[in-house]
Scaffold this motif. Structure first.
Motif, PDB file in Angstrom:
ATOM      1  N   ASP A 224      -5.138   3.487   1.508  1.00 44.94           N
ATOM      2  CA  ASP A 224      -5.788   2.986   2.720  1.00 44.94           C
ATOM      3  C   ASP A 224      -6.744   1.825   2.435  1.00 44.94           C
ATOM      4  OD1 ASP A 224      -4.404   4.981   3.998  1.00 44.94           O
ATOM      5  OD2 ASP A 224      -6.120   6.345   4.194  1.00 44.94           O
ATOM      6  N   ASN A 225      -7.165   1.695   1.199  1.00 42.92           N
ATOM      7  CA  ASN A 225      -8.105   0.631   0.845  1.00 42.92           C
ATOM      8  C   ASN A 225      -7.515  -0.340  -0.181  1.00 42.92           C
ATOM      9  OD1 ASN A 225     -10.694   1.561   2.287  1.00 42.92           O
ATOM     10  ND2 ASN A 225     -10.044   3.402   1.184  1.00 42.92           N
TER      11      ASN A 225
ATOM     12  N   SER B 194       0.830  -1.211   0.000  1.00 47.37           N
ATOM     13  CA  SER B 194       0.000   0.000   0.000  1.00 47.37           C
ATOM     14  C   SER B 194       0.865   1.261   0.000  1.00 47.37           C
ATOM     15  CB  SER B 194      -0.947   0.003   1.203  1.00 47.37           C
ATOM     16  OG  SER B 194      -0.219  -0.075   2.419  1.00 47.37           O
TER      17      SER B 194
ATOM     18  N   LYS C 113      -8.643  -4.019  -0.093  1.00 51.33           N
ATOM     19  CA  LYS C 113      -9.976  -4.267  -0.664  1.00 51.33           C
ATOM     20  C   LYS C 113      -9.916  -4.202  -2.191  1.00 51.33           C
ATOM     21  CE  LYS C 113     -12.238  -2.000   3.295  1.00 51.33           C
ATOM     22  NZ  LYS C 113     -11.050  -1.284   3.827  1.00 51.33           N
TER      23      LYS C 113
ATOM     24  N   GLU D 289      -6.621   7.617  -0.294  1.00 49.26           N
ATOM     25  CA  GLU D 289      -7.785   6.712  -0.238  1.00 49.26           C
ATOM     26  C   GLU D 289      -7.464   5.381  -0.900  1.00 49.26           C
ATOM     27  OE1 GLU D 289     -10.449   6.934   1.378  1.00 49.26           O
ATOM     28  OE2 GLU D 289     -10.709   9.052   1.858  1.00 49.26           O
TER      29      GLU D 289
ATOM     30  N   TRP E  39     -15.935   3.433   2.086  1.00 50.26           N
ATOM     31  CA  TRP E  39     -14.611   3.547   1.468  1.00 50.26           C
ATOM     32  C   TRP E  39     -14.718   3.740  -0.030  1.00 50.26           C
ATOM     33  CZ3 TRP E  39     -12.654  -0.058  -2.060  1.00 50.26           C
ATOM     34  CH2 TRP E  39     -13.390  -1.223  -2.202  1.00 50.26           C
ATOM     35  N   TYR E  40     -15.665   3.057  -0.677  1.00 49.47           N
ATOM     36  CA  TYR E  40     -15.793   3.182  -2.128  1.00 49.47           C
ATOM     37  C   TYR E  40     -16.392   4.527  -2.532  1.00 49.47           C
ATOM     38  CZ  TYR E  40     -20.205   0.995  -0.583  1.00 49.47           C
ATOM     39  OH  TYR E  40     -21.353   0.671   0.089  1.00 49.47           O
TER      40      TYR E  40
END
Length: 514
Positions: A82-83, A6, A86, A79, A181-182
């Protein structure tokens, strides 16, 4: 993508994927990336415009590209960082069942590089070469090749379709007002475009990742329907057994794209009867050229024949990517001194006729062939004069870049810098403004006289008040911290510049002496 952590994703997108490769190579976001690590509070929220610029493609049609507000882009990159777990799960879900890599160009770990995207990435050793396997497969023999693409892909992407791809349209619509988050990724995209929900910026590497979120969902649907094809960004090559299957693929592709409000480009759709060469025919015709002479080097006549052949093929096919290929191929060969001189002269002449080649000149012509500064200056002066009549700001910027890079004075500025500056100011082109400002700050010719840069500083002051978002790069670099406010002032006080250090250093003394 699993090889990218990440933090590596964040650095690759923010530090090395901020400025488009089509820009003159004077800009960098690495200092801004370092600055972001020192900030404890998030940057201010809100909508912001972006810098737009025009880059000519090899089909002589311009593409409009963008440089986002840096604070808005940082939010998007954070963003995505952090995701990232996923997002990787999403890609696994969409691609794990594939027998080969359908998507050919996407972000990836590069050996010895911190950037994570390269437009021309092709490594069959890593990604395989599925085209040969798609000719004969478990459902029979491919007799036709269907070529199709998405019409204006990035500008057509609806930011709300990113959540549709990630969690499904029904769930995304039910939670559209939630701070999920999305939805945060969706909002970060639209914030970079002044709140608009249609379109991703062409240029920042984040857009290449975001488009994959959507197009891999399309891939899974088509793959599960039994189609066998490869995709490069938004270009599809599908291998089918009949005309009927070709039409079914186009219908199903159009339907799958329509679920995300993406249009199929019918004008560029083709159905080609097989067999054809696995590489484009022109590559075969150039593959054995140029011939190596008795000296063990590529001599003048062989260089001439190679360039003539490439130019003929480009003219016949209308595909001027052939010239790009020829320039890059010749660089890697052992040319005689006369061969180098000829190659340099002919490619520089082509750059005058086809300005989209200008971004190749330094790496593939000037440096390998030892082109003299006087010849580079002559080329730059010619390009500058031609570009004035065409209002071609991109070519003007490259002429100025060469003057900055090789430290010479352009004739137009030396003969009448007032008129030349007046044209730049009236152009209202942000990149041309900042390049001209760097030029005057860099030139030793103006070392003891700051009058040449004052009109540009005045324009920066005006634009800061009226249109900072669309001219932020020029205003931020041209003005001192005391003339800026908010986040811009704090960043300027910290000494952050978006101009590469080797250029900033020579301009810094001039700025302080004003």
């Amino acid at each position: 993508m699993d090889e990218i952590s990440s933090d590596e994703l964040y650095e690759g997108l923010l530090a090395y994927g901020f400025f488009a490769e089509k820009l003159p190579p004077v800009f960098t976001a690495v200092p801004f990336f370092d600055y972001c690590k020192t900030i404890s509070d998030p940057f201010e929220s809100g909508w912001h415009e972006y810098i737009s610029f025009r880059a000519m493609r090899n089909i002589s049609i311009p593409r409009f590209m963008g440089i986002p507000n840096p604070f808005k882009y940082q939010r998007l990159c954070s963003e995505l960082r952090d995701n990232w777990d996923k997002i990787c799960d999403h890609f696994h879900t969409q691609t794990d069942g594939h027998g080969y890599r359908v998507s050919r160009i996407h972000i990836r770990k590069e050996y010895g590089e911190k950037r994570i995207f390269e437009m021309n990435y092709k490594n069959w050793r890593v990604d395989g070469n599925p085209e040969s396997d798609l000719l004969i497969h478990d459902k029979g023999t491919s007799r036709f090749l269907v070529k199709a693409d998405v019409s204006t892909c990035f500008p057509s992407i609806y930011t709300h379709s990113i959540p549709w791809a990630l969690v499904g349209k029904e769930k995304a619509k039910q939670t559209v007002h939630d701070e999920t988050w999305y939805n945060r990724i969706d909002h970060a995209c639209s914030d970079m475009r002044n709140g608009e929900t249609h379109g991703l910026l062409i240029g920042p590497h984040s857009s290449n990742l975001l488009s994959e979120l959507i197009l891999t969902v399309v891939d899974k649907k088509l793959y599960d329907m039994g189609y066998r094809y490869a995709r490069s960004i938004d270009d599809y090559d599908c291998y089918v057994s009949s005309h009927d299957e070709a039409q079914r693929f186009l219908r199903d592709l159009e339907e799958a794209l329509r679920e995300f409000d993406l249009p199929l480009n019918h004008k560029k759709t083709k159905v080609i009867e097989l067999p054809i060469g696995m590489e484009k025919n022109w590559k075969h015709r150039l593959s054995d050229l140029p011939k190596i002479g008795k000296s063990g080097m590529v001599e003048y006549p062989q260089v001439n024949t190679f360039i003539d052949t490439a130019l003929m093929l480009a003219t016949e096919t209308g595909d001027f990517a052939i010239i790009n290929y020829a320039i890059k191929k010749l660089k890697g060969l052992n040319l005689s001194d006369n061969g180098k001189k000829l190659a340099a002269k002919r490619f520089m002449h082509m750059a005058v006729l086809y300005p989209y080649l200008l971004h190749l000149m330094e790496e593939y012509v000037f440096n390998p062939y030892g082109v003299t500064t006087s010849d580079i200056k002559a080329l730059s002066d010619t390009i500058y004069r031609n570009a004035l009549g065409l209002n071609d700001c991109e070519s003007l910027c490259y002429s100025i870049y060469f003057a900055i890079r090789y430290n010479f004075v352009l004739d137009e500025f030396e003969n009448d810098y007032v008129t030349a500056q007046d044209y730049v100011i009236k152009s209202k082109d942000c990149i041309l403004l900042i390049m001209t400002w760097i030029y005057f700050m860099k030139q030793n010719h103006w070392k003891r006289d700051a009058t040449q840069v004052k009109p540009l500083n005045k324009v920066a002051m005006e634009l800061k008040t009226t249109d900072m978002d669309r001219y932020w790069l020029f205003c931020y670099e041209a003005l001192k911290w005391g003339s800026l406010s908010g986040q811009w002032r704090s960043m300027k006080q910290a000494g952050i510049s978006f101009i590469k250090e080797e250029i900033v250093d020579s301009a810094e003394a001039k700025t302080e002496s004003k």
